[in-house]
Design a protein around this motif. Structure first.
Motif, PDB file in Angstrom:
ATOM      1  N   LEU A 110       1.017  -1.322  -0.106  1.00 47.48           N
ATOM      2  CA  LEU A 110      -0.052  -0.257  -0.150  1.00 47.48           C
ATOM      3  C   LEU A 110       1.402   1.223   0.324  1.00 47.48           C
ATOM      4  CD1 LEU A 110      -2.268  -0.402   2.805  1.00 47.48           C
ATOM      5  CD2 LEU A 110      -2.804  -0.272  -0.020  1.00 47.48           C
ATOM      6  N   PRO A 118      -5.650  -0.757  -2.051  1.00 49.84           N
ATOM      7  CA  PRO A 118      -5.847  -2.199  -1.618  1.00 49.84           C
ATOM      8  C   PRO A 118      -6.282  -2.774  -2.540  1.00 49.84           C
ATOM      9  CG  PRO A 118      -7.230  -0.453   0.061  1.00 49.84           C
ATOM     10  CD  PRO A 118      -6.827   0.208  -1.500  1.00 49.84           C
ATOM     11  N   GLU A 147       6.096   2.100   4.629  1.00 54.54           N
ATOM     12  CA  GLU A 147       4.582   1.331   3.359  1.00 54.54           C
ATOM     13  C   GLU A 147       4.223   0.033   3.457  1.00 54.54           C
ATOM     14  OE1 GLU A 147       7.880   2.416   2.160  1.00 54.54           O
ATOM     15  OE2 GLU A 147       6.486   4.565   0.987  1.00 54.54           O
ATOM     16  N   ASP A 149       4.646  -1.209   6.379  1.00 57.23           N
ATOM     17  CA  ASP A 149       3.692  -0.793   8.149  1.00 57.23           C
ATOM     18  C   ASP A 149       2.271  -0.504   7.715  1.00 57.23           C
ATOM     19  OD1 ASP A 149       5.758  -1.143   9.821  1.00 57.23           O
ATOM     20  OD2 ASP A 149       5.835   0.557  10.243  1.00 57.23           O
ATOM     21  N   THR A 150       2.063   0.359   6.839  1.00 59.74           N
ATOM     22  CA  THR A 150       0.654   0.750   6.364  1.00 59.74           C
ATOM     23  C   THR A 150      -0.106  -0.528   6.042  1.00 59.74           C
ATOM     24  OG1 THR A 150       1.831   3.043   5.324  1.00 59.74           O
ATOM     25  CG2 THR A 150      -0.936   2.782   4.738  1.00 59.74           C
ATOM     26  N   GLN A 153      -0.552  -3.069   8.578  1.00 55.72           N
ATOM     27  CA  GLN A 153      -1.979  -2.532   9.313  1.00 55.72           C
ATOM     28  C   GLN A 153      -3.400  -2.355   8.772  1.00 55.72           C
ATOM     29  OE1 GLN A 153      -0.714   1.060  12.307  1.00 55.72           O
ATOM     30  NE2 GLN A 153       1.142   0.465  12.087  1.00 55.72           N
ATOM     31  N   TYR A 154      -2.835  -2.325   7.561  1.00 48.31           N
ATOM     32  CA  TYR A 154      -4.478  -2.170   7.432  1.00 48.31           C
ATOM     33  C   TYR A 154      -4.813  -3.563   7.055  1.00 48.31           C
ATOM     34  CZ  TYR A 154      -8.229  -1.028   3.861  1.00 48.31           C
ATOM     35  OH  TYR A 154      -9.454  -0.619   2.869  1.00 48.31           O
ATOM     36  N   GLU A 157      -6.103  -4.754  10.666  1.00 49.65           N
ATOM     37  CA  GLU A 157      -7.616  -4.260  10.484  1.00 49.65           C
ATOM     38  C   GLU A 157      -8.599  -5.570   9.928  1.00 49.65           C
ATOM     39  OE1 GLU A 157      -7.588  -2.510  13.497  1.00 49.65           O
ATOM     40  OE2 GLU A 157      -9.547  -2.130  12.539  1.00 49.65           O
ATOM     41  N   MET A 158      -8.640  -5.763   8.718  1.00 54.34           N
ATOM     42  CA  MET A 158      -9.533  -6.825   7.596  1.00 54.34           C
ATOM     43  C   MET A 158      -9.016  -7.399   8.244  1.00 54.34           C
ATOM     44  SD  MET A 158      -7.425  -6.167   3.684  1.00 54.34           S
ATOM     45  CE  MET A 158      -8.470  -7.763   3.518  1.00 54.34           C
ATOM     46  N   ARG A 160      -8.696  -8.115  11.736  1.00 56.73           N
ATOM     47  CA  ARG A 160      -9.604  -8.717  12.633  1.00 56.73           C
ATOM     48  C   ARG A 160     -10.702  -8.507  13.064  1.00 56.73           C
ATOM     49  NH1 ARG A 160      -5.966  -4.196  14.224  1.00 56.73           N
ATOM     50  NH2 ARG A 160      -3.692  -5.051  15.999  1.00 56.73           N
ATOM     51  N   VAL A 161     -11.620  -7.813  11.468  1.00 53.50           N
ATOM     52  CA  VAL A 161     -12.960  -7.738  11.243  1.00 53.50           C
ATOM     53  C   VAL A 161     -13.613  -9.085  11.030  1.00 53.50           C
ATOM     54  CG1 VAL A 161     -14.487  -6.996   9.647  1.00 53.50           C
ATOM     55  CG2 VAL A 161     -13.212  -5.334   9.916  1.00 53.50           C
TER      56      VAL A 161
END
Ligand SMILES: [Zn+2]
Lengths: 198, 258
Positions: A110, A118, A147, A149-150, A153-154, A157-158, A160-161
């Motif tokens: 990303l 994405p 990049e 890291d970004t 982390q993104y 989050e996915m 976790r959802v």
């Protein structure tokens, strides 16, 4: 129009990484002088590779099949998915670690400042896999760059959802380290010391 | 430049096999691009240093458009940004890359940049510091109007009044479809650098001013921020850790902060 072909050949060889005009000329002359058969085989293979190799519909790595051999391998653990940046990284993991799960290859990171979001790194496909597969763990194997890291982390989050456990390669990867250039021992250590993110 | 210039990396791009193209924001050098030869391989491990949000000291060689990195060292200020705040940090960098002219020092913007990045890492509410950064950048570019008067007439703005705002400046009454309708209190607060009054209106005013020089260009980091928020909103309570909640602006989620 004499001698245009040899000029063209030399120019086109320069598209290879690390090949400048001088080494391109040496390659062209070598094939012409000593190895025409090799040159023809190279040309044929290159043509079909460029035509037929696409991306695996499950992990996005390069393959001429719809689904790559690694994704079809019944010996591999389908409950663990490792998200890698490039096919070169996957090859490095395969060489240097005993990881036996499946892969997902981003073919990038990303990077909004490069216009890469994405979708461009296949996260819609990863989203489907997170939803549809019974995954126990998602391993984030992105570089320790901003990049990387970004991206991590993104994707975290996915995950976790989707309620999937997440870990990321940790110690062993130096800050700013690009995985492709790490030695095998460091890679092995990085795999063993991966840390839970949530 | 032979002295060590306090600098931040805004963006890096791989170049050839082992090198990096680096967009830099230096205190004295302003915004410029350099090549760091061999930075991605070798013992020097410059790649680890040449990352956004790490305070650096840099020396460069050459005079043309593309400088060469001579030396880089850590200045000690390294910030780790998480999730949405990482997207906010990338937004600062994208703004600077898009709007700051090359080779022109911008000391006010530089000073504020360090504070804002530190704040993003320290989990303080990001919105006021982002607004302060946008305003300072606009002032540096000469694009901030006098927020205390109606642009064309010079008539004083009243706190209770409602004003029209577009690229041409502040007008008397809302008119036309592309005009924002802005409360006078929001404008007067901007003039005072008070970013807690009418934060949403202030955000819209500053965004409209920034859009002028950006033209039709869209800021990708804003999109990423919205996507982060969308994901975070779906994780629900899991994401409601104290450091992740922004109660600063009473607004709908996508309207907050940026
Ligand atoms: Zn596959």
């Amino acid at each position: 129009m004499a001698d245009t072909l040899i000029t063209e050949l030399t120019e086109h060889l320069c598209c290879l990484p690390g090949v400048g005009p001088k080494s391109a000329q040496r390659m062209a002359l070598h094939l012409l002088e000593r190895d025409r058969g090799g040159g023809e085989r190279l040309a044929a293979t290159l043509a079909s590779a460029m035509r037929d190799i696409g991306n695996c519909s499950r992990c996005r790595t390069f393959t001429e099949a719809d689904v790559c051999a690694r994704c079809l391998d019944p010996e591999r653990d389908a409950r663990v998915l490792c998200v890698a940046e490039t096919p070169a990284d996957v090859m490095a993991f395969e060489r240097s670690t005993d990881f036996g799960g499946h892969y997902f290859v981003l073919l990038g990171n990303l990077s909004p400042l490069d216009g890469i979001g994405p979708k461009q790194i296949g996260l819609d496909l990863l989203q489907q896999r997170l939803q549809n597969e019974a995954l126990d763990e998602l391993i984030l194997a992105t570089s320790a760059t901003v990049e990387g890291d970004t991206t991590a982390q993104y994707i975290a989050e996915m995950a976790r959802v989707a309620g999937v456990r997440i870990s990321r390669l940790a110690q062993g990867v130096p800050l700013g380290g690009e995985l492709e250039y790490l030695d095998g021992g460091t890679l092995q250590h990085a795999f063993q010391s991966r840390q839970s993110l949530g | 430049m032979t002295d060590l210039d306090p600098s931040w990396v805004l963006h890096t791009r791989n170049y050839r096999e082992t090198s990096l193209l680096v967009d830099v924001f230096g205190l004295h050098g302003g915004r410029y691009r350099l090549i760091a030869k061999g930075a991605r391989r070798g013992k020097r491990n410059q790649r680890a240093l040449l990352q956004p949000f790490r305070g650096l000291l840099m020396t460069t060689r050459g005079r043309g458009e593309l400088r060469t990195l001579a030396a880089v060292e850590d200045s000690g200020a390294s910030h780790e940004l998480q999730q949405e705040r990482l997207a906010c940090g990338l937004y600062l960098n994208e703004l600077l890359l898009a709007l700051l002219p090359r080779f022109e020092p911008a000391p006010d913007v530089f000073a504020l940049y360090g504070h804002v990045v530190a704040g993003l890492a320290a989990q303080t509410p990001p919105a006021p510091s982002l607004r302060a950064f946008e305003l300072t950048l606009l002032e540096t570019l000469g694009l901030a109007p006098d927020f205390t008067v109606v642009t064309r007439t010079g008539e004083a703005i009243h706190e209770d009044g409602c004003y029209a705002f577009d690229a041409g400046g502040i007008g008397v009454a809302p008119q036309g479809v592309n005009c924002l309708s802005v409360p006078g209190s929001a404008l007067l607060a901007l003039a005072e650098r008070d970013f807690d009054t009418e934060p949403r209106a202030q955000r819209q005013v500053l965004a409209a001013l920034l859009q002028g020089p950006l033209g039709s260009r869209e800021l990708r980091s804003r999109q990423l921020l919205a996507q982060f928020r969308e994901l975070a909103s779906r994780t629900g309570p899991r994401m409601a850790a104290p450091e992740q909640t922004y109660n600063h602006e009473p607004d709908t989620s996508e309207e907050r902060d940026q």
